[in-house]
Scaffold this motif. Structure first.
Motif, PDB file in Angstrom:
ATOM      1  N   GLU A   1       5.603  -9.111  -5.980  1.00  0.00           N
ATOM      2  CA  GLU A   1       4.559 -10.032  -5.839  1.00  0.00           C
ATOM      3  C   GLU A   1       3.598 -10.276  -6.988  1.00  0.00           C
ATOM      4  OE1 GLU A   1       2.683  -8.463  -2.018  1.00  0.00           O
ATOM      5  OE2 GLU A   1       4.459  -9.474  -1.038  1.00  0.00           O
ATOM      6  N   GLY A   2       2.674 -11.090  -6.915  1.00  0.00           N
ATOM      7  CA  GLY A   2       1.801 -11.147  -8.128  1.00  0.00           C
ATOM      8  C   GLY A   2       1.004 -10.170  -8.391  1.00  0.00           C
ATOM      9  N   ILE A   3       0.169 -10.400  -9.592  1.00  0.00           N
ATOM     10  CA  ILE A   3      -0.572  -9.446 -10.280  1.00  0.00           C
ATOM     11  C   ILE A   3      -1.999  -9.992 -10.516  1.00  0.00           C
ATOM     12  CG2 ILE A   3      -1.040  -7.927 -12.511  1.00  0.00           C
ATOM     13  CD1 ILE A   3       2.105  -8.369 -13.224  1.00  0.00           C
ATOM     14  N   ASP A   4      -3.194  -9.397  -9.793  1.00  0.00           N
ATOM     15  CA  ASP A   4      -4.495  -9.628  -9.984  1.00  0.00           C
ATOM     16  C   ASP A   4      -5.103  -8.398 -10.226  1.00  0.00           C
ATOM     17  OD1 ASP A   4      -4.777  -8.584  -7.430  1.00  0.00           O
ATOM     18  OD2 ASP A   4      -5.154 -10.521  -6.530  1.00  0.00           O
TER      19      ASP A   4
ATOM     20  N   HIS B   1      -4.114  -5.726  -7.344  1.00  0.00           N
ATOM     21  CA  HIS B   1      -2.618  -5.614  -7.084  1.00  0.00           C
ATOM     22  C   HIS B   1      -1.496  -5.722  -8.370  1.00  0.00           C
ATOM     23  CE1 HIS B   1      -4.453  -7.901  -3.606  1.00  0.00           C
ATOM     24  NE2 HIS B   1      -3.419  -7.307  -2.988  1.00  0.00           N
ATOM     25  N   ASN B   2      -0.755  -4.642  -8.018  1.00  0.00           N
ATOM     26  CA  ASN B   2       0.392  -4.683  -8.906  1.00  0.00           C
ATOM     27  C   ASN B   2       1.674  -4.171  -8.504  1.00  0.00           C
ATOM     28  OD1 ASN B   2       1.057  -4.373 -11.955  1.00  0.00           O
ATOM     29  ND2 ASN B   2       1.690  -2.269 -11.473  1.00  0.00           N
ATOM     30  N   PRO B   3       2.719  -4.720  -9.001  1.00  0.00           N
ATOM     31  CA  PRO B   3       4.047  -4.566  -8.224  1.00  0.00           C
ATOM     32  C   PRO B   3       4.622  -3.100  -8.046  1.00  0.00           C
ATOM     33  CG  PRO B   3       4.201  -6.340 -10.001  1.00  0.00           C
ATOM     34  CD  PRO B   3       3.072  -5.852  -9.926  1.00  0.00           C
ATOM     35  N   GLU B   4       4.084  -2.252  -8.969  1.00  0.00           N
ATOM     36  CA  GLU B   4       4.275  -1.053  -8.611  1.00  0.00           C
ATOM     37  C   GLU B   4       3.125  -0.328  -8.764  1.00  0.00           C
ATOM     38  OE1 GLU B   4       6.133   2.749 -11.138  1.00  0.00           O
ATOM     39  OE2 GLU B   4       6.408   0.761 -12.038  1.00  0.00           O
TER      40      GLU B   4
END
Length: 553
Positions: A251-254, A257-260
């Motif tokens: 999913e997205g990065i903000d 949030h990070n994919p890993e």
């Protein structure tokens, strides 16, 4: 870049990167300071050998050099006096002074000498042997580093120059160790569950998919959460289990949030919601005290913690009554098929669970800015993996669930697990059907794209129940439940979110060793201009990596 092996330096250093020798009296700087700090008159009968990196160099004439040497977070001052070191010429000493540079690794860093004290009482290691160069810093270490592009592409320099960067990562390690010790003291068993499997279940998210040579015709997924695996272990008789490890969501990065990311989940047989809340309050209070101690004594570049803020018990906000009070009207039966059209107003998400989550984000979650708060008893439609019951106060079907919010951010999610396999299969089927149904076109006038997944589980590593319509029904898990899942309490938390809270970091990238996936891809790509191709720290800012808004849709 320095050339160390010319005619003038070979006499001092036969090789620039020698093997490390075994020496008597070798110890770390923290060990050295712990041993000699309490003594008013340090024992000068023994020589000690330390290793480290030169943090600063101060020369006084041609016969005296002061070095500040760092190893981890501890520093010490070394003094090299031409008169005190082994016999050597003034010219050789001057050459040594010109040769060493900030950032070099040396043998004491490499000073071997007797501990003394300066006029101010500071421990000083007076050299008796000229330091030996172990590894030169061929790339200059800057005095300051603020450029986002350079900080992103040269994380190692960022850590060396900006101490808070490394201190944040050190704090993360201590937080993980504290959590691990906390559960082990309570007789939990630490386990590792599969990361690669046929299906990615247990949470809301689009998985990363791949193939294995052993199963060329099957699509495999990286796990999005360990939940279903851990509950299988509880069925198998491991009544108290926990896991800390990576999860992956495509999913997205903000900012949050990070994919890993790193998640921690635990499951405890015969535990109810009150037990989970008690564990959460004790853990958060203990973490606040431990992090405050570390920041005061060692990780001094980080901001102090308001420990009193985390004193238990935390305020509780009951979802439906609090939302009805904020909205000014009574909600309809949220378990009914027509509940969504009845609640719709103007611009809303496309499912009831998303709508309720959005309302909670506006009216309930901000109540956690003054003190940590627990939002409890969510409508059952938001939590298909949780036990549900009829609330005597509202008459609504609600979940035995609580979410911990601090400063408007979700930190942990917990609930009593649904352990009836028939009820679990029915709830998941109903949830998927509800997600598939769309409200009428008139109800969707002005609808914008949805942000967080259903259930509002913004916690990466938390127990995200949103967007279950994207997750396949794990029939093997339902089958495993038929062997008997005892009444069980489960809990999930994103570790990076905890680090952000206690370190004061504004972005999840600050709590990851090499930043977000955007940074990592930029670091590992090849060729000129790769930063522009894959995204940089500057682009992170433009894409919301330093904002607290929702994930990109």
């Amino acid at each position: 870049m320095r050339v160390l092996e010319d005619a003038n330096t070979k006499e001092l250093y036969s090789e620039s990167h020698p093997r490390l020798k075994s020496t008597e009296g070798r110890m770390s700087i923290p060990q050295f300071k712990k041993r000699w700090q309490p003594q008013k008159a340090p024992d000068t009968s023994k020589l000690v050998t330390l290793y480290g990196r030169i943090q600063s160099i101060r020369k006084h004439g041609n016969k005296l050099i002061f070095l500040t040497i760092v190893n981890e977070v501890e520093t010490i001052q070394g003094m090299i006096n031409l008169k005190m070191v082994q016999p050597m010429t003034k010219e050789a000493f001057k050459l040594f002074g010109r040769l060493i540079e900030r950032g070099d690794h040396i043998f004491y860093v490499a000073i071997t000498g007797k501990p003394t004290r300066s006029s101010t009482g500071e421990l000083v290691l007076e050299a008796r042997v000229l330091p030996e160069l172990l590894a030169p810093a061929m790339e200059p270490i800057p005095e300051s580093l603020t450029d986002p592009e350079t900080k992103s592409q040269k994380r190692h320099l960022d850590m060396l120059v900006n101490r808070e960067v490394a201190d944040t990562l050190r704090l993360k390690s201590h937080i993980m160790q504290f959590i691990r010790d906390h559960f082990l003291r309570d007789d939990f068993l630490e386990v590792q569950t599969p990361i690669l499997a046929h299906n990615a279940g247990g949470a809301v998210a689009r998985p990363f998919v791949t193939r294995a040579t052993e199963f060329p015709n099957k699509e495999l997924s990286l796990r999005v959460a360990p939940e279903l695996w851990l509950k299988r272990l509880v069925v198998g008789g491991l009544n108290k289990v926990f896991e800390m490890g990576p999860s992956f969501r495509n999913e997205g990065i903000d900012a949050t949030h990070n994919p890993e990311f790193t998640m921690c989940e635990f499951y405890s047989a015969y535990a109810n919601l009150e037990d989970l809340i008690g564990i959460t309050e004790a853990l958060m209070q203990g973490l606040a005290n431990r992090c405050d101690e570390l920041i005061r004594d060692k990780l001094t570049s980080l901001q102090p913690i308001d420990v009193a803020k985390f004193a238990a018990p935390f305020p509780r906000i009951e979802f439906i009554p609090a939302l009805e009070e904020a909205l000014g009207f009574r909600l309809p039966n949220l378990s009914g098929r027509d509940a969504l059209p009845e609640v719709l107003a103007e611009s809303v998400p496309s499912t009831l669970a998303k709508l309720l989550d959005r309302l909670a984000a506006v009216y309930l979650e901000p109540q956690s800015f003054e003190r940590p708060a627990l939002i409890t008893h969510h409508p059952a439609c938001m939590s298909p993996l949780a036990k549900s019951f009829l609330c005597p106060r509202t008459g609504q079907l609600v979940s035995a669930r609580a979410e911990l919010f601090v400063d408007g951010r979700e930190l942990a999610n917990m609930y009593e697990e649904e352990n009836d396999p028939t009820a679990q299969a029915r709830k998941l089927a109903e949830y998927r059907a509800m997600s598939a149904r769309k409200p009428s076109s008139s109800s969707l006038a002005g609808v914008e794209g949805d942000g967080e997944g259903e259930g509002g589980m913004a916690v990466q590593g938390g127990r995200d129940d949103g967007d279950m319509d994207a997750a396949p029904l794990d029939k093997s898990y339902i089958k495993a439940m038929e062997a008997g899942l005892p009444p069980t309490g489960g809990w999930g938390c994103g570790v990076e979110r905890l680090v952000m809270l206690f370190s004061g970091a504004n972005r999840i990238s600050d709590c990851l060793t090499f930043g977000t996936l955007r940074n990592v891809v930029g670091l590992t790509s090849e060729g000129p201009g790769h930063g522009a191709e894959y995204g940089t720290a500057t682009q992170d800012k433009q894409n919301g990596d330093d904002q607290d808004g929702e994930k990109p849709v």
